[in-house]
Write an enzyme that holds these catalytic residues in place. Sequence first.
Site, PDB file in Angstrom:
ATOM      1  N   HIS A  81       0.855  -1.194   0.000  1.00 18.01           N
ATOM      2  CA  HIS A  81       0.000   0.000   0.000  1.00 18.01           C
ATOM      3  C   HIS A  81       0.885   1.236   0.000  1.00 18.01           C
ATOM      4  CE1 HIS A  81      -3.349   2.693   0.787  1.00 18.01           C
ATOM      5  NE2 HIS A  81      -2.541   3.314   1.632  1.00 18.01           N
ATOM      6  N   ASP A  97     -15.401   2.431   7.557  1.00 14.75           N
ATOM      7  CA  ASP A  97     -14.333   3.332   7.127  1.00 14.75           C
ATOM      8  C   ASP A  97     -14.807   4.262   6.021  1.00 14.75           C
ATOM      9  OD1 ASP A  97     -11.503   4.264   6.804  1.00 14.75           O
ATOM     10  OD2 ASP A  97     -11.832   3.371   4.833  1.00 14.75           O
ATOM     11  N   ARG A 124     -14.741  12.712   7.863  1.00  9.47           N
ATOM     12  CA  ARG A 124     -13.470  13.374   8.180  1.00  9.47           C
ATOM     13  C   ARG A 124     -13.099  14.397   7.115  1.00  9.47           C
ATOM     14  NH1 ARG A 124      -9.817   8.771   7.797  1.00  9.47           N
ATOM     15  NH2 ARG A 124      -8.161  10.316   8.082  1.00  9.47           N
ATOM     16  N   SER A 162      -7.841   3.687   9.029  1.00 12.25           N
ATOM     17  CA  SER A 162      -8.544   3.686   7.747  1.00 12.25           C
ATOM     18  C   SER A 162      -7.821   2.804   6.737  1.00 12.25           C
ATOM     19  CB  SER A 162      -8.657   5.122   7.210  1.00 12.25           C
ATOM     20  OG  SER A 162      -9.192   5.139   5.914  1.00 12.25           O
ATOM     21  N   LYS A 193      -8.898  -1.699   5.791  1.00 12.67           N
ATOM     22  CA  LYS A 193      -9.169  -2.252   4.446  1.00 12.67           C
ATOM     23  C   LYS A 193      -8.141  -3.307   4.065  1.00 12.67           C
ATOM     24  CE  LYS A 193      -9.363   1.833   2.386  1.00 12.67           C
ATOM     25  NZ  LYS A 193      -9.445   2.847   3.457  1.00 12.67           N
TER      26      LYS A 193
END
Length: 425
Positions: free
Chosen positions: A82, A161, A168, A183, A187
């Site tokens: 990621h 999320d 947010r 967050s 995932k």
Amino acid sequence: MDAIDVIRAKRDGGELSPEQIDWAVAAYTRGEIAEEQMSSLAMAILLNGMSRAEVSRWTQAMIDSGERMHWSALDRPTTDKHSTGGVGDKITLPLAPAVAACGAAVPQLSGRGLGHTGGTLDKLESIPGWRASLSTIEMLDVLNSTGAVVCAAGDGLAPADRKLYALRDVTGTVESIPLIASSIMSKKIAEGTGALVLDVKVGSGAFMKTHRDARDLAETMVAIGTDHGVRTIALLTAMDRPLGNAVGNAVEVAESLEVLSGGGPSDVVDLTVALAREMLAAAGLSGAKDPADALRDGSAMDVWRRMITAQGGDPHAPLPVARESYEFTAPFAGVLTRLDAFGVGVAAWRLGAGRARKEDPVSFGAGIICHAKPGDKVAEGAPLLSLYADDVARFPRALEALEGAVEIVEDAVPDPSPLILDRVG
């Protein structure tokens, strides 16, 4: 449970209990906590932070709000990457096939671009026929047949999320490191991967502008992964200048194909190989084939072609090309000492490569090619950047974004800064 009591506890600097966290996340997802109440709680978290135990439990509560994917049917270990987002960050495109070519399975759930940062799905959708939306069964089929899949997350993955992220975004609480970390990790853990490597960007083109903030985020995410049984490490990498030479959608796919063909810009190749080695080691395959060899010998390209084909794309089809172009040249000779990633990213966005809202379309052919990088010597009048757009009316605003983004010093000594800045985990 009562929302006011939970808000007050965090407002006053207390530590939320596991029961309070579980209830708050579940009740908000069900619509039983009002938006203004969750806004207050998010602001209290932003101001007072969270302990490791709180962040880990908050992440688990968000995972529990939806489905969790499993890949036990695969005959190879799973590993994923990621990135926190940047300019010219096309690393997933050569990375997933390279890692798959070395024996791991890569179930990669990716996103779309927003603002100056590009999205992996936008890049891949510039390939004719390629589709981002796959069911879990389709993902498993692609993984079994190719070793790698890159697609969009389904609605059933961490719905808490998705709802909290939107809140947010409009309440000034995006910057909370516990909420950012939970967050991302909710995932990724729900995705079901066995190992995870995080590419945490640092610099003007990144969400985290300083090394200290980036390391804080990296340490928080690594701790969450560890607490949830996912082998997790993080690399902090430079995003003060664009990654590679191409910034856009189709232009980044074209550059990724150069890397998969054994060439490409050295920074893209170096980061791809570094992340791939970390992914393989985290999956227990450190003695497997080296990903640098997979890029050189064509095996990564073979995986790429099978993966694109399996998702409906034509890996041999011509990529979209913008109708108009503009050359940005060097005003005098010297050394390029600065090519600001944020300025280049905003310019590409204004050319049509990005979007201001999630529902906006993108121009697949729009973007920028950088002909020089910081540390390079440039001649007077030499092209520094080629700008591409479908409409010439986009060039003036893009050029405004580049004002102050380029710096040339006549007598400077080339001194390129490192790409990989730190490691956590």
